[in-house]
Design a protein around this motif. Sequence first.
Motif, PDB file in Angstrom:
ATOM      1  N   THR A  60      22.781  33.746  -2.032  1.00 28.25           N
ATOM      2  CA  THR A  60      21.995  32.520  -1.679  1.00 28.25           C
ATOM      3  C   THR A  60      20.867  32.495  -2.640  1.00 28.25           C
ATOM      4  O   THR A  60      20.315  31.557  -3.284  1.00 28.25           O
TER       5      THR A  60
ATOM      6  N   ALA B 279      21.815  31.235  -6.259  1.00 28.91           N
ATOM      7  CA  ALA B 279      22.347  29.680  -6.388  1.00 28.91           C
ATOM      8  C   ALA B 279      21.230  28.972  -7.005  1.00 28.91           C
ATOM      9  O   ALA B 279      21.637  27.944  -7.638  1.00 28.91           O
ATOM     10  N   LYS B 280      19.901  29.297  -7.057  1.00 33.67           N
ATOM     11  CA  LYS B 280      18.877  28.525  -7.696  1.00 33.67           C
ATOM     12  C   LYS B 280      18.975  28.493  -9.438  1.00 33.67           C
ATOM     13  O   LYS B 280      18.864  27.714  -9.947  1.00 33.67           O
TER      14      LYS B 280
ATOM     15  N   LYS C  58      29.507  28.159  -8.062  1.00 31.25           N
ATOM     16  CA  LYS C  58      30.677  27.524  -7.002  1.00 31.25           C
ATOM     17  C   LYS C  58      30.347  27.305  -5.680  1.00 31.25           C
ATOM     18  O   LYS C  58      31.027  26.398  -5.093  1.00 31.25           O
ATOM     19  N   TYR C  59      29.066  27.849  -5.206  1.00 32.74           N
ATOM     20  CA  TYR C  59      28.846  27.939  -3.736  1.00 32.74           C
ATOM     21  C   TYR C  59      27.412  27.180  -3.751  1.00 32.74           C
ATOM     22  O   TYR C  59      26.774  27.323  -2.754  1.00 32.74           O
ATOM     23  N   ALA C  60      27.081  26.336  -4.544  1.00 31.42           N
ATOM     24  CA  ALA C  60      26.059  25.384  -4.451  1.00 31.42           C
ATOM     25  C   ALA C  60      25.772  24.560  -3.302  1.00 31.42           C
ATOM     26  O   ALA C  60      24.632  24.410  -2.812  1.00 31.42           O
ATOM     27  N   ASP C  61      26.778  23.921  -2.970  1.00 32.08           N
ATOM     28  CA  ASP C  61      27.091  22.870  -1.750  1.00 32.08           C
ATOM     29  C   ASP C  61      27.187  23.681  -0.419  1.00 32.08           C
ATOM     30  O   ASP C  61      27.322  23.072   0.390  1.00 32.08           O
ATOM     31  N   ARG C  62      27.318  25.023  -0.584  1.00 34.51           N
ATOM     32  CA  ARG C  62      27.609  25.697   0.676  1.00 34.51           C
ATOM     33  C   ARG C  62      26.479  26.296   1.455  1.00 34.51           C
ATOM     34  O   ARG C  62      25.730  26.846   0.691  1.00 34.51           O
ATOM     35  N   LYS C  63      26.425  26.514   2.719  1.00 31.98           N
ATOM     36  CA  LYS C  63      25.172  26.867   3.331  1.00 31.98           C
ATOM     37  C   LYS C  63      25.393  28.437   3.532  1.00 31.98           C
ATOM     38  O   LYS C  63      24.399  29.231   3.870  1.00 31.98           O
TER      39      LYS C  63
ATOM     40  N   TYR D 280      29.998  33.100   2.123  1.00 27.58           N
ATOM     41  CA  TYR D 280      30.662  33.367   0.893  1.00 27.58           C
ATOM     42  C   TYR D 280      31.980  34.245   0.823  1.00 27.58           C
ATOM     43  O   TYR D 280      32.447  34.222  -0.333  1.00 27.58           O
TER      44      TYR D 280
END
Length: 116
Positions: A53, A56-57, A86-91, A94
């Motif tokens: 998380t 991700a920035k 790859k997980y940018a759109d996931r909340k 992971y």
Amino acid sequence: MRHRHGYRKLSRTSSHRAALLKNLSIALIENEKIETTVPKAKELRSYVEKLITAAAKGDSNAHRTVFAALQSKEATNKLVTEIAPKYADRKGGYTRITRTRIRRGDATTMAFIELV
């Protein structure tokens, strides 16, 4: 009683536990799938998901934050440049934990932890 206690001690001192989680997370990032015991995998899941998380920035501050936790340039670079986008759109969510076998030596339940 351990009601609402925040983490597993894993029968280790705090410095040993920190080193264990750091090394397990480096192995998970580099290999994307590792086998370990179930309590270690459950504790590692929380540790790694917070790092993903933060990564991700993708800015330089994310590099600093992740490197402070991992102390590995290769793992930090792979996490920030390859894995986290790859997980940018996931909340969240992971990682996946899959129980595999019972270890013969001490009858501990083993599990795979992998990046989804």
